[in-house]
Design a protein around this motif. Structure first.
Motif, mmCIF file in Angstrom:
data_model
loop_
_atom_site.group_PDB
_atom_site.id
_atom_site.type_symbol
_atom_site.label_atom_id
_atom_site.label_comp_id
_atom_site.label_asym_id
_atom_site.label_seq_id
_atom_site.Cartn_x
_atom_site.Cartn_y
_atom_site.Cartn_z
ATOM 1 N N SER A 113 0.837 -1.203 0.000
ATOM 2 C CA SER A 113 0.000 0.000 0.000
ATOM 3 C C SER A 113 0.870 1.250 0.000
ATOM 4 N N LEU A 114 0.286 2.339 -0.477
ATOM 5 C CA LEU A 114 1.000 3.606 -0.598
ATOM 6 C C LEU A 114 0.496 4.586 0.447
ATOM 7 N N VAL A 115 1.405 5.180 1.210
ATOM 8 C CA VAL A 115 1.047 6.179 2.211
ATOM 9 C C VAL A 115 1.956 7.386 2.057
ATOM 10 N N GLY A 116 1.549 8.482 2.665
ATOM 11 C CA GLY A 116 2.342 9.701 2.596
ATOM 12 C C GLY A 116 3.243 9.872 3.795
ATOM 13 N N ASP A 117 3.665 11.115 4.039
ATOM 14 C CA ASP A 117 4.505 11.450 5.193
ATOM 15 C C ASP A 117 3.671 11.859 6.400
ATOM 16 N N VAL A 118 2.363 11.960 6.196
ATOM 17 C CA VAL A 118 1.458 12.395 7.257
ATOM 18 C C VAL A 118 0.739 11.187 7.858
ATOM 19 N N ASP A 119 0.624 11.179 9.174
ATOM 20 C CA ASP A 119 -0.202 10.181 9.847
ATOM 21 C C ASP A 119 -1.653 10.604 9.649
ATOM 22 N N GLU A 120 -2.240 10.134 8.583
ATOM 23 C CA GLU A 120 -3.549 10.629 8.163
ATOM 24 C C GLU A 120 -4.615 10.441 9.236
ATOM 25 N N ALA A 121 -4.563 9.315 9.935
ATOM 26 C CA ALA A 121 -5.593 9.029 10.941
ATOM 27 C C ALA A 121 -5.580 10.047 12.070
ATOM 28 N N SER A 122 -4.398 10.474 12.501
ATOM 29 C CA SER A 122 -4.327 11.410 13.632
ATOM 30 C C SER A 122 -4.510 12.859 13.205
ATOM 31 N N VAL A 123 -4.162 13.171 11.949
ATOM 32 C CA VAL A 123 -4.321 14.543 11.469
ATOM 33 C C VAL A 123 -5.770 14.825 11.073
ATOM 34 N N THR A 124 -6.447 13.804 10.548
ATOM 35 C CA THR A 124 -7.852 13.963 10.192
ATOM 36 C C THR A 124 -8.671 14.209 11.457
ATOM 37 N N GLY A 125 -9.444 15.267 11.432
ATOM 38 C CA GLY A 125 -10.218 15.660 12.612
ATOM 39 C C GLY A 125 -9.515 16.703 13.445
ATOM 40 N N THR A 126 -8.244 16.950 13.135
ATOM 41 C CA THR A 126 -7.480 17.983 13.841
ATOM 42 C C THR A 126 -7.172 19.162 12.928
ATOM 43 N N ALA A 127 -6.618 18.886 11.743
ATOM 44 C CA ALA A 127 -6.256 19.947 10.801
ATOM 45 C C ALA A 127 -7.481 20.457 10.055
ATOM 46 N N ALA A 128 -7.356 21.642 9.484
ATOM 47 C CA ALA A 128 -8.467 22.219 8.718
ATOM 48 C C ALA A 128 -8.673 21.487 7.399
ATOM 49 N N ALA A 129 -7.551 21.106 6.753
ATOM 50 C CA ALA A 129 -7.646 20.449 5.448
ATOM 51 C C ALA A 129 -6.411 19.591 5.236
ATOM 52 N N LEU A 130 -6.541 18.585 4.356
ATOM 53 C CA LEU A 130 -5.448 17.645 4.118
ATOM 54 C C LEU A 130 -5.562 17.073 2.716
ATOM 55 N N THR A 131 -4.415 16.988 2.027
ATOM 56 C CA THR A 131 -4.396 16.295 0.740
ATOM 57 C C THR A 131 -4.204 14.801 0.988
ATOM 58 N N PRO A 132 -4.917 13.935 0.273
ATOM 59 C CA PRO A 132 -4.791 12.492 0.491
ATOM 60 C C PRO A 132 -3.603 11.895 -0.252
ATOM 61 N N VAL A 133 -3.190 10.729 0.187
ATOM 62 C CA VAL A 133 -2.197 9.914 -0.534
ATOM 63 C C VAL A 133 -2.724 8.488 -0.577
ATOM 64 N N PRO A 134 -2.950 7.937 -1.761
ATOM 65 C CA PRO A 134 -2.805 8.583 -3.075
ATOM 66 C C PRO A 134 -4.002 9.492 -3.377
ATOM 67 N N GLY A 135 -3.960 10.136 -4.544
ATOM 68 C CA GLY A 135 -5.072 10.976 -4.985
ATOM 69 C C GLY A 135 -4.915 12.444 -4.693
ATOM 70 N N GLY A 136 -3.744 12.836 -4.240
ATOM 71 C CA GLY A 136 -3.516 14.246 -3.924
ATOM 72 C C GLY A 136 -2.495 14.872 -4.849
ATOM 73 N N VAL A 137 -1.334 15.221 -4.278
ATOM 74 C CA VAL A 137 -0.286 15.895 -5.040
ATOM 75 C C VAL A 137 0.194 15.045 -6.213
ATOM 76 N N GLY A 138 0.335 13.753 -5.996
ATOM 77 C CA GLY A 138 0.872 12.879 -7.036
ATOM 78 C C GLY A 138 0.053 12.878 -8.307
ATOM 79 N N SER A 139 -1.263 12.917 -8.177
ATOM 80 C CA SER A 139 -2.110 12.882 -9.369
ATOM 81 C C SER A 139 -1.948 14.141 -10.201
ATOM 82 N N VAL A 140 -1.681 15.274 -9.549
ATOM 83 C CA VAL A 140 -1.464 16.527 -10.272
ATOM 84 C C VAL A 140 -0.057 16.554 -10.857
ATOM 85 N N THR A 141 0.907 16.053 -10.110
ATOM 86 C CA THR A 141 2.294 16.035 -10.576
ATOM 87 C C THR A 141 2.423 15.305 -11.904
#
Length: 301
Positions: free
Chosen positions: A238-266
């Protein structure tokens, strides 16, 4: 609180349409844009990324040549391939994919890519032009971050942006792009100390360090927009980013997903850069570059 997901797919779709339109326009002139990707690694995340470029190119009508030299390719072999591609009229864009084999000097090799074909902004000439505001292709990943933020109307002028990672591929060029948009930029790296010291008060945090789970929920606030540039392949594939998505979700205002975020635009930006390079080369065909000779060290160093 609810964390907004900043998907890169809608923006990638818009760029894909633009690439297709430019491809059709070039076809009228008898030109088919071609990108060449040179790789020399067994790293699975790199192979995954290159396959995504190949699939996207096929969908957009852009020719894509994958040149896999193997994980034990030598520097002279890589240099020869880059020189040949720089002089090849049918190739419009060149990507030297990292990582490279141990001992290969990336800095020497990227300087062999003709600047007019340097669609991922790897040649030091491209980075220098970017630094002083002259026309150049920015590294596609760095540009993708800015394009996503602007697509979602996230203000940058006067805002505090923390970039985690100082590579010449993402961190440094991204800082230049952000400064050009009047952001107040802080760059963190392995010697910066605890990330929370810098990130908890930031308006935007961009993580591009190549380390899974580096940024957690305790490192951000409810006002923070988090852009995850990381691509890390776990043992299960599986592919994951540098962010602990589970802990940041619900805390930060917004988040790009991995996959489906920066990589798809790149990926699609690399194709857009390729068709733009093809257009410029049709208007003003490049001369074969006089590439500098590599200094080849002997066994004694």
């Amino acid at each position: 609180m609810s964390t907004t997901v900043l998907s890169g797919k809608p923006l990638a779709g818009l760029f894909h349409q633009e690439v297709q339109a430019q491809v059709r326009s070039l076809e009228v002139e008898g030109v088919r844009p071609v990108v060449a990707v040179v790789m020399a690694t067994g790293d699975e995340s790199t192979h995954w990324y290159v396959r995504s470029i190949e699939r996207a190119a096929e969908r957009a009508g852009v020719g894509c040549r994958i040149i896999d030299l193997g994980h034990d390719a030598t520097e002279p072999v890589l240099a020869g391939v880059l020189r040949d591609l720089s002089a090849e009229p049918s190739v419009n864009g060149i990507i030297l994919q990292t990582p490279l084999p141990t001992g290969v000097r990336t800095d020497n090799l990227v300087g062999l890519i003709a600047p007019e074909k340097d669609i991922d902004g790897a040649n030091p000439l491209s980075l220098g032009r970017l630094a002083v505001g002259q026309p150049a292709f920015a590294p596609a990943t760095a540009r993708s971050v800015v394009e996503i933020l602007e697509h979602y109307r996230i203000p940058l002028a006067g805002k505090g942006v923390v970039v985690v990672g100082r590579s010449a591929v993402v961190g440094k060029p991204l800082s230049l792009l952000l400064l050009a948009r009047d952001a107040a930029v802080t760059v963190c790296h392995s010697r910066s100390g605890p990330l929370a010291r810098y990130t908890t008060d930031a308006d935007v945090v961009v993580v591009a360090a190549g380390r899974a789970g580096l940024l957690g929920g305790s490192d951000v606030s409810s006002q923070t927009v988090v852009v995850d540039v990381g691509t890390n392949v776990l043992p299960d594939g599986s592919l994951v980013g540098d962010v602990d998505e589970a802990s940041v979700t619900g805390t930060a205002a917004a988040l790009t997903p991995v996959p489906g975020g920066v990589g798809s635009v790149t990926t699609v930006l690399l194709l857009l850069h390729t068709v733009e390079a093809a257009r410029r080369q049709v208007s003003s065909p490049p001369l074969a570059p006089e590439a500098p000779e590599l200094e080849v060290l002997d066994a004694a160093g």
